[in-house]
Design an enzyme around this catalytic site. Sequence first.
Site, PDB file in Angstrom:
ATOM      1  N   HIS A 171       0.806  -1.219   0.000  1.00 26.38           N
ATOM      2  CA  HIS A 171       0.000   0.000   0.000  1.00 26.38           C
ATOM      3  C   HIS A 171       0.843   1.275   0.000  1.00 26.38           C
ATOM      4  CE1 HIS A 171      -0.017  -1.573   4.329  1.00 26.38           C
ATOM      5  NE2 HIS A 171       0.970  -0.714   4.245  1.00 26.38           N
ATOM      6  N   TYR A 258      17.185   2.135   2.930  1.00 33.90           N
ATOM      7  CA  TYR A 258      17.495   1.557   1.625  1.00 33.90           C
ATOM      8  C   TYR A 258      18.618   2.305   0.922  1.00 33.90           C
ATOM      9  CZ  TYR A 258      12.718  -0.037   2.479  1.00 33.90           C
ATOM     10  OH  TYR A 258      11.596  -0.553   3.040  1.00 33.90           O
TER      11      TYR A 258
END
Length: 488
Positions: A171, A258
């Site tokens: 989502h 990340y």
Amino acid sequence: MSFKIAIIGAGSVGFTKKLFTDILCVPEFKDIEFALTDLSEHNLQMIKAILDKIVESNKLPTKVTATTNRREAIAGARYIISCVRVGGLEAYADDIRIPLKYGIDQCVGDTICAGGILYGQRNIPVILDFCKDIRELAEPGAKFLNYANPMAMNTWAAIEYGKVDTVGLCHGVQHGAEQIAEVLGAKSQSELDYICSGINHQTWFIDLKLNGRKIGKEELVAAFEAHPVFSQQEKLRIDVLKRFGVYSTESNGHLSEYLPWYRKRPDEITKWIDMSDWIHGETGGYLRHSTETRNWFETEFPQFLASAEKPIDPAKRSNEHASHILEALETGRVYRGHFNVKNNGVITNLPSDAIIESPGFVDRFGINMVSGITIPEACAATCMASINVQRMSVHAAISGDIDLLKLAVLHDPLVGAVSTPEEVWQMVDEMVVAQARWLPQYADAVPAAKERLANSKVKTKEWAGAARRNVRSIEELRAEKAALKQAV
């Protein structure tokens, strides 16, 4: 219509309830069967009680079954939905705790980075077991919908090695679009059109239009910097927007781990995060949130059960993809969403074998991806770093090759920015030994890893992280919820 949906990991109570009510918002689906399965009989009975109450209160013919026998649940299912967390919070705590000893500070640790890679090693053997059951027992042509992280690794393994029709669902795109609509002053979400493409948790809004008018970088930067809340909560995300020229779907805390630039030094971490909620960068934030949520549900179960008596309101159907995909496949009503699938040329400047997240349309013919998308070079470079880690991680999980696992961790952007090769080798040994019961493919490697740890000279530190909060008690959570309610 009558068909069967199996939900694996249905003990994820809040999420299972959301999927269930979303699917029952489709009028044609009232006669279907939900087969719940989980390792925890206790959790299964709690969620079944809630779903039974929803069925009873809404006077529906929907059938709900619950079993710890996964194969029984999958037998005859047309759709299989996975939301499992292999190892539970116990293993997850090690995903955060052990890397901290080597200076690696994660907010979530469930996608890549040291925690996400080990999470994938635990999940992939189980995912392949699911796929075997689906091939043997499910309805012919059954579709596997994976909601579990690490999304790309799990989906990669299911498609490449499980040989099952699989789509990964998240989502992040929807939540990012909600933010953009808000900062641009849209009266409703429908005013915003967008194309988002990349890989899961590193998907990029490469084209934006508000009521048909193209939105450029400068306007979007100004809108975020003027927002009283997002300007503080999304500092790192806004900085990436300024430098890359496009907004990332992923939250401030997720995105920070990340990349190799924002979490490699404690003083840098505190500069870029916000402590108003776990998702904005707090050390081990999602672990704390998950622990508090579990404790709250266990204590407040009667309250959750009572709330299940409310009628299902289709107007409150969530933007989670699953119900909309099933509706499109079964009724032909077209749905546009962003899906995790094997690339195969959909994104021109990412590898063909990678699992990408990009726009597609669903109808009776299946999920049809929009092909020929090229993402900005900086976005592609960042995605490539993760894809290379994901590929090695999947291959390591399949083969049980601990040396390949170490190389995957070594090539992780944040790990590489913080740790030396010697530290990475020892950290992986320590994590594999600590989580051995969930890592059957590494059973033969564990004795040698224990021996190396016994003789290691690599120094570690006991460190809680740059921005750690304690797990709140039920009493503290009650007081906080009461204060928020009073403020509203």
